[in-house]
Design a protein around this motif. Structure first.
Motif, PDB file in Angstrom:
ATOM      1  N   LEU A 179      31.487 -31.601 -98.642  1.00 40.09           N
ATOM      2  CA  LEU A 179      31.363 -30.441 -97.768  1.00 40.09           C
ATOM      3  C   LEU A 179      30.280 -30.748 -96.735  1.00 40.09           C
ATOM      4  N   ASP A 180      30.715 -31.088 -95.549  1.00 38.71           N
ATOM      5  CA  ASP A 180      29.785 -31.490 -94.502  1.00 38.71           C
ATOM      6  C   ASP A 180      29.322 -30.271 -93.707  1.00 38.71           C
ATOM      7  N   LEU A 181      28.029 -30.061 -93.682  1.00 39.09           N
ATOM      8  CA  LEU A 181      27.474 -28.955 -92.922  1.00 39.09           C
ATOM      9  C   LEU A 181      27.375 -29.334 -91.448  1.00 39.09           C
ATOM     10  N   THR A 182      27.813 -28.458 -90.591  1.00 40.06           N
ATOM     11  CA  THR A 182      27.708 -28.710 -89.159  1.00 40.06           C
ATOM     12  C   THR A 182      26.255 -28.547 -88.723  1.00 40.06           C
ATOM     13  N   PRO A 183      25.878 -29.138 -87.585  1.00 42.74           N
ATOM     14  CA  PRO A 183      24.510 -28.947 -87.082  1.00 42.74           C
ATOM     15  C   PRO A 183      24.150 -27.473 -86.909  1.00 42.74           C
ATOM     16  N   GLN A 184      25.106 -26.670 -86.457  1.00 43.34           N
ATOM     17  CA  GLN A 184      24.840 -25.247 -86.272  1.00 43.34           C
ATOM     18  C   GLN A 184      24.557 -24.567 -87.611  1.00 43.34           C
TER      19      GLN A 184
END
Length: 266
Positions: A179-184
């Motif tokens: 689960l990759d978290l976005t920069p935002q």
């Protein structure tokens, strides 16, 4: 580059008493001659000339690349804000009468910036310093936390320092693999952790959480939903950043806070 803004009427905010009116049109932007982009919130004062020859100063928000300068409702003025401050303080008092009791207190996240400083000052003015608590919430090392301590000591209010780094890192590290978290998403985690912290303190202390977002930020959408955008009450929701500065000066805030450069720190 902004050289001219033509046929733009100067409008008076209906709810404000400290903003002068003018029927003149803006004919020339005197300063600055351009606005750097991209930007999220450029708290820049611009001088304009009107068709009647007046030179006025506006608080300008520069929107992202390619957009024109937008002026947000208010003139920068030395007008006496006494009446408006009295109105806001009465509103705070009535809010606490209607939603709490004589022992209910206000809890405020103190960053050392202008917005949290003016909210704290207004709450002290309305409720007294014994009914206001400040919460300093650095994420690891905060380079300007001395400004937050300057403010709480200036006002003489009870305060806590709660470092949110472990909570922020713990949440990010707890995310499942893949689960990759976005920069935002990563950017918005700290303000949401801070608001959780404020409500924890409020619940423990029998308090209500004050919002610290101003009208200029709301206009730009420059806040985190359920982060710094959450609150029980917000005394400055209809004040622009220019008005916040005027209020700080009038309320006698330390000069270093009034003149502190804005930051995008969340």
């Amino acid at each position: 580059t902004a050289q001219k803004i033509e046929n733009l009427p100067l409008k008076k905010k209906k709810s404000k008493k400290l903003i002068p009116t003018s029927s003149a049109s803006i004919t020339e932007v005197v300063s600055p001659t351009n606005v750097a982009a991209p930007c999220k919130l450029d708290e820049t004062a611009i001088e304009i000339k009107t068709g009647t020859g007046e030179t006025l100063t506006f608080f300008a928000i520069a929107t992202p690349i390619g957009a024109s300068i937008k002026t947000v409702a208010t003139l920068s003025t030395n007008a006496d804000p006494t009446a408006e401050i009295e109105n806001i303080c009465n509103w705070i008092k009535n809010y606490f009468i209607n939603n709490g009791n004589a022992n209910t207190k206000a809890v405020i996240g103190i960053s050392g910036g202008k917005d949290s400083s003016v909210v704290a000052a207004l709450c002290v003015e309305a409720l007294g310093k014994d009914r206001v608590i400040g919460v300093l919430m650095p994420q690891g090392q905060q380079h300007d936390i001395d400004m937050a301590y300057l403010l709480v000591n200036h006002l003489g209010i009870k305060h806590y320092e709660i470092n949110v780094k472990a909570a922020v890192d713990g949440l990010k590290n707890a995310m499942p693999e893949g689960l990759d978290l976005t920069p935002q998403t990563v950017t918005n985690i700290p303000p949401r952790i801070r608001m959780t912290t404020l409500y924890a303190v409020a619940a423990a202390e029998g308090r209500m959480v004050a919002g610290t977002g101003n009208a200029s930020e709301a206009y730009m959408g420059y806040f985190t939903k359920w982060g710094d955008g959450a609150h029980d009450f917000n005394p400055i929701s209809d004040l622009t950043a220019t008005e916040v500065i005027a209020f700080l000066k009038f309320l006698g805030a330390p000069r270093s806070i009034v003149e502190k450069a804005p930051s995008a720190g969340l």
